[in-house]
Write a protein that holds these residues in place. Sequence first.
Motif, PDB file in Angstrom:
ATOM      1  N   SER A   1      37.618  36.554  39.323  1.00 50.40           N
ATOM      2  CA  SER A   1      38.527  37.312  40.192  1.00 50.40           C
ATOM      3  C   SER A   1      39.199  36.384  41.202  1.00 50.40           C
ATOM      4  O   SER A   1      40.358  36.578  41.569  1.00 50.40           O
ATOM      5  N   HIS A   2      38.476  35.389  41.687  1.00 51.22           N
ATOM      6  CA  HIS A   2      38.958  34.484  42.723  1.00 51.22           C
ATOM      7  C   HIS A   2      39.003  33.038  42.221  1.00 51.22           C
ATOM      8  O   HIS A   2      38.198  32.653  41.363  1.00 51.22           O
ATOM      9  N   ASP A   3      39.936  32.282  42.777  1.00 56.85           N
ATOM     10  CA  ASP A   3      39.947  30.830  42.584  1.00 56.85           C
ATOM     11  C   ASP A   3      39.422  30.190  43.864  1.00 56.85           C
ATOM     12  O   ASP A   3      39.778  30.617  44.975  1.00 56.85           O
TER      13      ASP A   3
ATOM     14  N   PRO B   1      32.268  35.105  57.913  1.00 61.26           N
ATOM     15  CA  PRO B   1      33.380  35.171  58.874  1.00 61.26           C
ATOM     16  C   PRO B   1      34.469  36.107  58.378  1.00 61.26           C
ATOM     17  O   PRO B   1      34.522  36.436  57.191  1.00 61.26           O
ATOM     18  N   ALA B   2      35.325  36.544  59.247  1.00 57.61           N
ATOM     19  CA  ALA B   2      36.591  37.190  58.854  1.00 57.61           C
ATOM     20  C   ALA B   2      37.655  36.269  59.447  1.00 57.61           C
ATOM     21  O   ALA B   2      38.249  36.553  60.481  1.00 57.61           O
ATOM     22  N   ALA B   3      37.817  35.130  58.780  1.00 59.24           N
ATOM     23  CA  ALA B   3      38.668  34.069  59.332  1.00 59.24           C
ATOM     24  C   ALA B   3      40.132  34.349  59.011  1.00 59.24           C
ATOM     25  O   ALA B   3      40.450  34.946  57.983  1.00 59.24           O
TER      26      ALA B   3
ATOM     27  N   ASN C   1      56.225  39.935  58.416  1.00 58.86           N
ATOM     28  CA  ASN C   1      55.907  38.682  59.105  1.00 58.86           C
ATOM     29  C   ASN C   1      54.695  38.998  59.984  1.00 58.86           C
ATOM     30  O   ASN C   1      54.792  39.687  60.996  1.00 58.86           O
ATOM     31  N   LYS C   2      53.533  38.510  59.575  1.00 58.08           N
ATOM     32  CA  LYS C   2      52.293  38.918  60.251  1.00 58.08           C
ATOM     33  C   LYS C   2      52.186  38.346  61.668  1.00 58.08           C
ATOM     34  O   LYS C   2      51.553  38.955  62.524  1.00 58.08           O
ATOM     35  N   PHE C   3      52.796  37.210  61.914  1.00 54.54           N
ATOM     36  CA  PHE C   3      52.793  36.682  63.291  1.00 54.54           C
ATOM     37  C   PHE C   3      53.569  37.638  64.196  1.00 54.54           C
ATOM     38  O   PHE C   3      53.096  38.002  65.277  1.00 54.54           O
TER      39      PHE C   3
ATOM     40  N   ALA D   1      37.203  36.276  53.913  1.00 53.88           N
ATOM     41  CA  ALA D   1      35.766  36.321  54.181  1.00 53.88           C
ATOM     42  C   ALA D   1      35.025  35.309  53.301  1.00 53.88           C
ATOM     43  O   ALA D   1      33.936  34.849  53.654  1.00 53.88           O
ATOM     44  N   TRP D   2      35.611  35.021  52.149  1.00 55.61           N
ATOM     45  CA  TRP D   2      34.966  34.053  51.240  1.00 55.61           C
ATOM     46  C   TRP D   2      35.367  32.644  51.658  1.00 55.61           C
ATOM     47  O   TRP D   2      36.270  32.014  51.105  1.00 55.61           O
ATOM     48  N   THR D   3      34.678  32.158  52.653  1.00 53.34           N
ATOM     49  CA  THR D   3      34.925  30.811  53.183  1.00 53.34           C
ATOM     50  C   THR D   3      33.632  30.298  53.787  1.00 53.34           C
ATOM     51  O   THR D   3      32.748  31.077  54.138  1.00 53.34           O
TER      52      THR D   3
ATOM     53  N   VAL E   1      45.122  43.379  55.316  1.00 56.60           N
ATOM     54  CA  VAL E   1      45.563  44.573  54.576  1.00 56.60           C
ATOM     55  C   VAL E   1      47.067  44.585  54.321  1.00 56.60           C
ATOM     56  O   VAL E   1      47.553  45.385  53.532  1.00 56.60           O
ATOM     57  N   LYS E   2      47.785  43.722  55.003  1.00 53.27           N
ATOM     58  CA  LYS E   2      49.243  43.635  54.809  1.00 53.27           C
ATOM     59  C   LYS E   2      49.565  42.292  54.157  1.00 53.27           C
ATOM     60  O   LYS E   2      48.908  41.285  54.437  1.00 53.27           O
ATOM     61  N   SER E   3      50.611  42.302  53.335  1.00 49.57           N
ATOM     62  CA  SER E   3      50.979  41.054  52.663  1.00 49.57           C
ATOM     63  C   SER E   3      52.190  40.411  53.324  1.00 49.57           C
ATOM     64  O   SER E   3      53.126  41.106  53.742  1.00 49.57           O
TER      65      SER E   3
ATOM     66  N   ALA F   1      32.356  46.017  57.680  1.00 52.45           N
ATOM     67  CA  ALA F   1      32.617  46.262  59.107  1.00 52.45           C
ATOM     68  C   ALA F   1      32.605  44.956  59.900  1.00 52.45           C
ATOM     69  O   ALA F   1      31.973  43.972  59.498  1.00 52.45           O
ATOM     70  N   TYR F   2      33.310  44.986  61.023  1.00 49.91           N
ATOM     71  CA  TYR F   2      33.388  43.823  61.907  1.00 49.91           C
ATOM     72  C   TYR F   2      32.400  43.996  63.062  1.00 49.91           C
ATOM     73  O   TYR F   2      32.253  45.098  63.587  1.00 49.91           O
ATOM     74  N   TYR F   3      31.783  42.912  63.459  1.00 49.97           N
ATOM     75  CA  TYR F   3      30.822  42.955  64.567  1.00 49.97           C
ATOM     76  C   TYR F   3      31.084  41.794  65.510  1.00 49.97           C
ATOM     77  O   TYR F   3      31.426  40.704  65.065  1.00 49.97           O
TER      78      TYR F   3
ATOM     79  N   PRO G   1      55.786  31.210  58.477  1.00 53.76           N
ATOM     80  CA  PRO G   1      54.327  31.129  58.525  1.00 53.76           C
ATOM     81  C   PRO G   1      53.677  32.390  57.954  1.00 53.76           C
ATOM     82  O   PRO G   1      54.269  33.461  57.982  1.00 53.76           O
ATOM     83  N   ASN G   2      52.472  32.241  57.451  1.00 51.51           N
ATOM     84  CA  ASN G   2      51.734  33.431  56.997  1.00 51.51           C
ATOM     85  C   ASN G   2      50.268  33.315  57.406  1.00 51.51           C
ATOM     86  O   ASN G   2      49.758  32.217  57.675  1.00 51.51           O
ATOM     87  N   ILE G   3      49.633  34.482  57.457  1.00 50.75           N
ATOM     88  CA  ILE G   3      48.197  34.555  57.773  1.00 50.75           C
ATOM     89  C   ILE G   3      47.544  35.437  56.719  1.00 50.75           C
ATOM     90  O   ILE G   3      48.034  36.540  56.453  1.00 50.75           O
ATOM     91  N   ILE G   4      46.436  34.976  56.152  1.00 51.13           N
ATOM     92  CA  ILE G   4      45.632  35.820  55.246  1.00 51.13           C
ATOM     93  C   ILE G   4      44.194  35.827  55.764  1.00 51.13           C
ATOM     94  O   ILE G   4      43.638  34.766  56.068  1.00 51.13           O
ATOM     95  N   THR G   5      43.634  37.007  55.893  1.00 53.94           N
ATOM     96  CA  THR G   5      42.236  37.095  56.324  1.00 53.94           C
ATOM     97  C   THR G   5      41.325  36.823  55.138  1.00 53.94           C
ATOM     98  O   THR G   5      41.541  37.348  54.043  1.00 53.94           O
TER      99      THR G   5
ATOM    100  N   SER H   1      38.137  31.177  48.920  1.00 53.85           N
ATOM    101  CA  SER H   1      38.335  31.745  47.585  1.00 53.85           C
ATOM    102  C   SER H   1      39.397  32.836  47.675  1.00 53.85           C
ATOM    103  O   SER H   1      39.280  33.744  48.501  1.00 53.85           O
ATOM    104  N   LEU H   2      40.407  32.717  46.838  1.00 55.20           N
ATOM    105  CA  LEU H   2      41.543  33.642  46.892  1.00 55.20           C
ATOM    106  C   LEU H   2      41.801  34.267  45.535  1.00 55.20           C
ATOM    107  O   LEU H   2      41.648  33.603  44.494  1.00 55.20           O
ATOM    108  N   ARG H   3      42.235  35.514  45.558  1.00 49.37           N
ATOM    109  CA  ARG H   3      42.739  36.140  44.334  1.00 49.37           C
ATOM    110  C   ARG H   3      44.140  35.585  44.077  1.00 49.37           C
ATOM    111  O   ARG H   3      44.909  35.387  45.024  1.00 49.37           O
TER     112      ARG H   3
END
Length: 197
Positions: free
Chosen positions: A130-132, A16-18, A91-93, A34-36, A84-86, A168-170, A28-32, A49-51
């Motif tokens: 690399s990730h926790d 996923p790209a959740a 504010n990602k929302f 894939a490791w889920t 790609v943005k922190s 890539a996204y599909y 609020p924050n959003i982080i994309t 899993s997050l860095r």
Amino acid sequence: MSKTLWKPGTMVYPVPAAMVTCGTMETPNIITVAWTGTICTNPAMTYISLRKERYSYDLIKNQGQFAINLSTKALVKAADYCGVKSGREVNKFEQTGLTPIPGLIAQVPIIAESPLSIECEVTEIKALGSHDMFFAKVLGVTIEESFMDRDGRFRLDRSELVAYSHGAYYELGKSLGTFGFSVQKKKKKKPSPQKRR
Ligand SMILES: Cc1cc2nc3c(=O)[nH]c(=O)nc-3n(C[C@H](O)[C@H](O)[C@H](O)COP(=O)(O)O)c2cc1C
């Protein structure tokens, strides 16, 4: 067939790209992510899993809760942006136009535009390298009611979910079968009325 061995790498695709939401309704924050994925059915458990350097890392570690919001075709640009943005800088929302609404059970915002949000509580954080890995108990699954059909079925298949594969996204394509179809007996075709004798 001819095979080439590559060095160890992360090539389990698609994933996923959740969009994982965290923080509060005020900040609020959003982080994309894939490791889920799912790690246990009963009790329902998941992971992300997050860095350590992610802004979201400390938010989730300190708060002990987050939500996994599934990405759709309509949300894919926002999902990429949130990857790609922190939240340290933007504010990602606000930037994506996504709407934060309070989780129905967890004390974190969820994304109104997502068809499904999995509200979670962290049970353990495992340092891997690399990730926790954040192990989490699923507190509840919040679904968008407009995807319920007249027969009371949740039509996630109509939400145009997105998968991520090798950079890539599909959008998901047509269904190739349902669970267990490989062993299901073929239904006998009813003869058409004209051929019935
Ligand atoms: C498709 C995609 C998948 C990603 N998956 C992960 C992941 O699983 N874990 C992670 O730590 N970062 C992942 N990232 C990177 C973070 O989303 C990115 O660094 C983000 O800007 C961090 O946001 P934050 O600093 O607001 O927490 C991914 C990015 C993209 C685009």
